[in-house]
Design an enzyme around this catalytic site. Structure first.
Site, PDB file in Angstrom:
ATOM      1  N   ALA A 158       0.246  -0.963 -16.581  1.00  0.00           N
ATOM      2  CA  ALA A 158      -0.194  -1.095 -15.197  1.00  0.00           C
ATOM      3  C   ALA A 158      -0.337   0.251 -14.506  1.00  0.00           C
ATOM      4  O   ALA A 158      -1.178   0.419 -13.620  1.00  0.00           O
ATOM      5  CB  ALA A 158       0.778  -1.987 -14.416  1.00  0.00           C
ATOM      6  N   PHE A 182      -4.989  -2.627  -9.303  1.00  0.00           N
ATOM      7  CA  PHE A 182      -4.610  -2.634  -7.891  1.00  0.00           C
ATOM      8  C   PHE A 182      -5.155  -1.355  -7.249  1.00  0.00           C
ATOM      9  O   PHE A 182      -5.209  -0.312  -7.903  1.00  0.00           O
ATOM     10  CB  PHE A 182      -3.083  -2.692  -7.795  1.00  0.00           C
ATOM     11  CG  PHE A 182      -2.544  -2.885  -6.412  1.00  0.00           C
ATOM     12  CD1 PHE A 182      -2.544  -4.133  -5.821  1.00  0.00           C
ATOM     13  CD2 PHE A 182      -2.033  -1.813  -5.696  1.00  0.00           C
ATOM     14  CE1 PHE A 182      -2.032  -4.319  -4.544  1.00  0.00           C
ATOM     15  CE2 PHE A 182      -1.525  -1.975  -4.419  1.00  0.00           C
ATOM     16  CZ  PHE A 182      -1.528  -3.242  -3.832  1.00  0.00           C
ATOM     17  N   SER A 184      -4.326   1.151  -5.525  1.00  0.00           N
ATOM     18  CA  SER A 184      -3.648   2.451  -5.575  1.00  0.00           C
ATOM     19  C   SER A 184      -3.483   2.994  -6.986  1.00  0.00           C
ATOM     20  O   SER A 184      -3.027   4.126  -7.166  1.00  0.00           O
ATOM     21  CB  SER A 184      -2.270   2.351  -4.919  1.00  0.00           C
ATOM     22  OG  SER A 184      -1.436   1.457  -5.650  1.00  0.00           O
ATOM     23  N   LYS A 185      -3.867   2.202  -7.999  1.00  0.00           N
ATOM     24  CA  LYS A 185      -3.675   2.646  -9.378  1.00  0.00           C
ATOM     25  C   LYS A 185      -4.605   3.815  -9.729  1.00  0.00           C
ATOM     26  O   LYS A 185      -5.585   4.078  -9.050  1.00  0.00           O
ATOM     27  CB  LYS A 185      -3.914   1.477 -10.336  1.00  0.00           C
ATOM     28  CG  LYS A 185      -2.879   0.355 -10.230  1.00  0.00           C
ATOM     29  CD  LYS A 185      -1.496   0.837 -10.610  1.00  0.00           C
ATOM     30  CE  LYS A 185      -0.507  -0.296 -10.839  1.00  0.00           C
ATOM     31  NZ  LYS A 185      -0.070  -0.988  -9.643  1.00  0.00           N
ATOM     32  N   ASN A 186      -4.310   4.489 -10.819  1.00  0.00           N
ATOM     33  CA  ASN A 186      -5.127   5.626 -11.255  1.00  0.00           C
ATOM     34  C   ASN A 186      -6.584   5.225 -11.435  1.00  0.00           C
ATOM     35  O   ASN A 186      -7.489   5.991 -11.123  1.00  0.00           O
ATOM     36  CB  ASN A 186      -4.580   6.200 -12.556  1.00  0.00           C
ATOM     37  CG  ASN A 186      -3.208   6.818 -12.385  1.00  0.00           C
ATOM     38  OD1 ASN A 186      -2.404   6.357 -11.575  1.00  0.00           O
ATOM     39  ND2 ASN A 186      -2.918   7.866 -13.134  1.00  0.00           N
TER      40      ASN A 186
END
Length: 365
Positions: A158, A182, A184-186
């Site tokens: 994740a 999501f 905010s993920k990389n």
């Protein structure tokens, strides 16, 4: 204000391509399992170096469907980390299995391979390591252990899109990998989204059936499935961002390394890179005895901070009964002292210096 992640500045850099792709998708009106989903699955598989990638509705669903496709069921046990977001353990529960928590490495905060073997029982079916904060777990040791005991290795990726372990990308080493998109993920979309990766065509097919109400052919249902399809509009966004993932990872590593340089000598324990893989810094997490004071000073300076994660899973109310008496001292100690600082690829050196200066003023004051 310096936020934990600035999605607006990233959007503005790719706005023209994002907007054009969304408008084209709206014109085509193929919103469910459309051409962008199929294209993204192919592009993500090529980027990661894995044979199959299946888009699903969220990172949590990716974990759930990966476990279900692997045949994990009621009565089984899955060994995992207590220092992670609850979705890791939720997914194990969704298939009726029991999460068995094993303590973490005090330097990487990932599951400690040396402690896994003692937790294996006749009911153990899989090990589910989490590549926490973007640093790969020690997959060579875990993979060898799984092979020795006949266990499945399923990766929780994740927070690790773009990270590699010994030259192999996370999500390509185990039987299955589960990614979250999501925002905010990389690699993040503008809502929820997820991906399951696998080298196995049969596993990939099972995930495809499970994500679409247990159906291969419309209105023909072979198993009870779920409604967990990656959205076409989100796939548009992910296709654009995927082109920049190497650049995003390099940006995060630049920020992280500058933080570590600036915080040296402050007493804060900065992130450890074990050299076995590439850390892509989904979060930049430090340990300090003065967490509350540092967070208060940052807030007063208009700088965000966060605690990931304040309560290990074996201490959560939902697992209180089954984990009564369980002591995982490293996870408990890390949870009591950890805090994360703002990090995003577009963060300027001046912003990093501003954050670090506030942290240092508290710890050295």
């Amino acid at each position: 204000m310096i936020p934990m992640v600035d999605l607006k500045v990233q959007y503005l850099q790719i706005k023209e391509e994002i907007d054009r792709g969304i408008l084209e998708a709206l014109e085509k009106t193929q919103f469910i399992l459309g051409p962008n989903v199929a294209a993204f699955e192919e592009e993500a598989a090529a980027c990661l170096g894995v044979k199959h990638a299946v888009g699903v509705a969220s990172g949590t669903d990716a974990l759930h469907l990966a476990l279900a496709a692997a045949g994990i069921k009621e009565g089984d046990e899955v060994i995992t980390s207590p220092f992670t977001f609850i979705a890791t353990a939720e997914a194990i529960r969704y298939v009726g299995a029991t999460p068995v928590f094993v303590d973490i490495d005090p330097k990487t905060y990932n599951i400690d391979p040396a402690r896994i073997e003692a937790a294996i029982t006749p009911r153990t079916r899989a090990v589910l390591p989490v590549h926490l904060f973007g640093q790969p777990a020690d997959l060579s040791a875990i993979e060898a252990l799984c092979t020795r005991h006949g266990l499945l290795l399923i990766e929780d990726c994740a927070q690790s899109f773009g990270a590699d372990f010994g030259g192999r990308m996370t999500g390509t080493i185990g039987a299955l990998g589960a990614f979250s998109f999501f925002p905010s993920k990389n690699l993040g979309c503008y809502g929820d989204g997820g991906l399951v990766t696998t080298p196995c065509p049969e596993m990939a097919e099972r995930v495809k059936v499970l994500r679409n109400h247990g159906s291969k052919v419309r209105y023909h249902h072979s198993v009870i499935g779920y409604n967990s399809r990656l959205d076409e509009i989100q796939a548009v966004i992910l296709r654009v961002k995927l082109k920049h993932i190497k650049e995003y990872s390099e940006g995060r590593r630049r920020v992280a390394h500058l933080y570590s340089e600036l915080l040296a000598g402050t007493g804060a324990i900065t992130p450890h890179e074990d050299g076995k893989g590439t850390h892509v810094y989904h979060q930049y997490t430090i340990l300090t005895e003065r967490r509350d004071a540092v967070m208060k000073a940052l807030s007063e300076a208009g700088i965000a901070s966060a605690v990931y994660y304040p309560i290990p899973l074996h201490k959560q109310e939902v697992f209180a009964a089954e984990c009564a008496g369980v002591s995982l001292p490293v996870a408990e100690e890390v949870a009591s002292r950890c805090m994360s600082l703002p990090i995003f690829p577009e963060m300027t050196d001046a912003q990093v210096r501003e954050v670090a200066a506030v942290v240092a003023s508290v710890l050295k004051g």
